[in-house]
Design an enzyme around this catalytic site. Structure first.
Site, PDB file in Angstrom:
ATOM      1  N   GLU A 160      49.431  42.541  35.537  1.00 44.47           N
ATOM      2  CA  GLU A 160      50.653  42.885  34.814  1.00 44.47           C
ATOM      3  C   GLU A 160      51.632  43.661  35.692  1.00 44.47           C
ATOM      4  O   GLU A 160      52.844  43.577  35.511  1.00 44.47           O
ATOM      5  CB  GLU A 160      50.299  43.698  33.568  1.00 44.47           C
ATOM      6  CG  GLU A 160      51.430  43.784  32.562  1.00 44.47           C
ATOM      7  CD  GLU A 160      50.977  44.337  31.225  1.00 44.47           C
ATOM      8  OE1 GLU A 160      51.796  44.314  30.289  1.00 44.47           O
ATOM      9  OE2 GLU A 160      49.822  44.795  31.111  1.00 44.47           O
TER      10      GLU A 160
ATOM     11  N   HIS B  65      24.892  34.302  42.120  1.00 44.12           N
ATOM     12  CA  HIS B  65      24.234  33.040  41.777  1.00 44.12           C
ATOM     13  C   HIS B  65      25.194  32.053  41.134  1.00 44.12           C
ATOM     14  O   HIS B  65      24.759  31.026  40.610  1.00 44.12           O
ATOM     15  CB  HIS B  65      23.050  33.320  40.847  1.00 44.12           C
ATOM     16  CG  HIS B  65      22.011  34.195  41.470  1.00 44.12           C
ATOM     17  ND1 HIS B  65      20.949  33.698  42.191  1.00 44.12           N
ATOM     18  CD2 HIS B  65      21.893  35.545  41.515  1.00 44.12           C
ATOM     19  CE1 HIS B  65      20.211  34.700  42.635  1.00 44.12           C
ATOM     20  NE2 HIS B  65      20.760  35.842  42.232  1.00 44.12           N
TER      21      HIS B  65
ATOM     22  N   LYS C  12      55.370  38.483  23.210  1.00 47.90           N
ATOM     23  CA  LYS C  12      55.309  39.341  22.020  1.00 47.90           C
ATOM     24  C   LYS C  12      56.424  39.002  21.046  1.00 47.90           C
ATOM     25  O   LYS C  12      56.225  38.937  19.828  1.00 47.90           O
ATOM     26  CB  LYS C  12      55.413  40.809  22.433  1.00 47.90           C
ATOM     27  CG  LYS C  12      54.180  41.379  23.123  1.00 47.90           C
ATOM     28  CD  LYS C  12      54.409  42.843  23.453  1.00 47.90           C
ATOM     29  CE  LYS C  12      53.199  43.453  24.148  1.00 47.90           C
ATOM     30  NZ  LYS C  12      53.438  44.872  24.494  1.00 47.90           N
TER      31      LYS C  12
END
EC number: 5.3.1.9
Length: 430
Positions: A269, A290, A401
């Site tokens: 951000e 792994h 938003k």
């Protein structure tokens, strides 16, 4: 805290010692700008003053009001939750910490069903007091408490700004309230009321967390060769400029797994602007040796791996065994094995010419965490200065938003109109 840059030298992409020497004069200039911003308490830079400006007494006064405390439930999102979660998940406590940082209805219902609501403190956090996800979840939590016969006003702590819906609610019901500090973006607020209320409720030493932050603060200087935070920020910036556009953060301590989530928000951000930035990836050592290590070692040469570990930890001995091929494990400890895995991964990456660097703290405790969080914030700010990006803003996040709020009828936002323009190429299953 220590940062070792040895394995970013002469790799692909990589740096040279001469490159770091040349960059050091730019670091000095960037440090001057950071120091000025801190001295003037400018927006964003004020976050780097928190080890000195945060008030642990005010946090204690607000959190000490609660009794019958078995759990704390933080209702927040992004920077309103991740700093607290990093501290809570790294430090052991008899008080369990939970976080509602998403609005998945199944997950919310499942969590509320299993919480002892009459012994839970609800810590609702939103600087603006208008964050849709946070307020929606809080309304759901409040209703669940009422249905369980719990007076939510006796079990709620509010952390918010000077104005807004949450401030009005706190005033109307005389709730304990903590102020979100001015000039501090949420992702930089871990060492403030936003991040410290939860560890205070859990009984942790928040003064020690701030003391760790001061350790990081006092180490800031005009040279990357004297400041671990600046060494990290400089190296990551310079490697990104040379093609290492993914930064895989790989702590070798399960207690630091949430730290990698916090780092991902901070890095993405803050630095993802104007076509620039470095994509944070989250991994866990030794688990992801792994899985993800295959890509980091043998995939495209566009990655940096940040290996993080404490140098001291509790030990669990490995019992002796006479099983063929396993006798070498007996007599050592799980910590020895984890350290061997760390150093083997480091060497494996170096052998494959993949840049990797080492970040070490003394131990995962309050002071060590405070220093680590502060150092990464300072590193991020330095990176932003070197890259000339607007570190403390988040316009792309704000766009989304507004679109979501418009879709829900929360106002007339042109961003919401773009949703109707979505293209489709739909393939349906039978």
């Amino acid at each position: 805290m220590h940062v070792d840059l040895g394995n970013v030298l002469d790799t692909t992409p990589g740096l040279t010692e001469e490159t770091l020497d040349r960059l050091d004069s730019r670091v000095a200039d960037a440090h001057d700008r950071i120091a000025t911003g801190m001295a003037d308490d400018e927006f964003g830079y004020a976050a780097l003053n928190l080890p000195e400006t945060a008030d642990p007494d005010a946090i204690r006064a607000a959190t000490d009001q609660f009794d019958r405390l078995e759990a704390v439930l933080t209702v927040g999102i992004g920077g309103s939750a991740l700093g607290a979660a990093t501290l809570a998940n790294a430090l052991e406590s008899d008080v369990d910490a939970y976080f509602l940082d998403n609005v998945d209805p199944d997950a919310v219902a499942s969590l509320l069903d299993r919480l002892p609501l009459d012994e839970t403190v609800v810590n609702v956090v939103s600087k603006s007091g208008t964050t849709a996800e946070t307020l929606a979840n809080f309304l759901v939590v409040r209703e669940a408490m009422a249905e369980a016969g719990v007076d939510w006003t006796d079990r709620t702590l509010v952390t918010t700004g000077e104005e807004g819906n949450l401030r009005a609610l706190a005033d109307a019901h005389d709730l304990p309230v903590l102020d979100v500090p001015d000039g501090v973006p949420g992702r930089f607020s871990a060492l403030s009321t936003v991040g410290l209320a939860v560890p205070a409720l859990q009984g942790h030493d928040i003064e020690a967390i701030l003391a760790g932050g001061r350790d990081g603060m006092e180490s800031l200087s005009g040279s990357l060769f004297e400041t671990p935070a600046y060494a990290y920020g400089t190296a990551t910036y310079a490697l990104a400029e040379r093609g290492a556009l993914t930064n895989a953060v790989m702590p070798y301590a399960e207690s630091l797994e949430t730290f990698a989530e916090w780092f991902a928000q901070l890095w993405a951000e803050s630095l993802g602007k104007d076509g620039l930035g470095q994509t944070p990836a989250r991994a866990l050592g030794a688990t992801d040796q792994h899985s993800q290590l295959q890509l980091y070692r043998a995939g495209p040469p566009d990655k940096l791996v940040s290996l993080i570990r404490p140098t001291e930890r509790a030990e669990t001995e490995i019992p002796e065994t006479d099983l063929d091929g396993l006798a070498y494990l007996g007599g050592s400890s799980l910590g020895d094995l984890l350290d061997a895995e760390f150093e083997a991964t480091e060497a494996s990456l170096a052998a494959a010419d993949v840049p990797n660097l080492r970040v070490e703290i003394d131990r995962v405790d309050e002071r060590g965490l405070g220093e680590l969080l502060y150092a990464m914030e300072a590193a991020c700010v330095l990176y932003g200065e070197l890259a000339s990006v607007s570190t403390f803003t988040q316009p792309a996040v704000e766009w989304g938003k507004k679109a979501a709020r418009g879709l829900l009828g929360g106002g007339d936002f042109p961003e919401a109109d773009a949703v109707a323009d979505k293209r489709e190429l739909r393939i349906d299953g039978s």
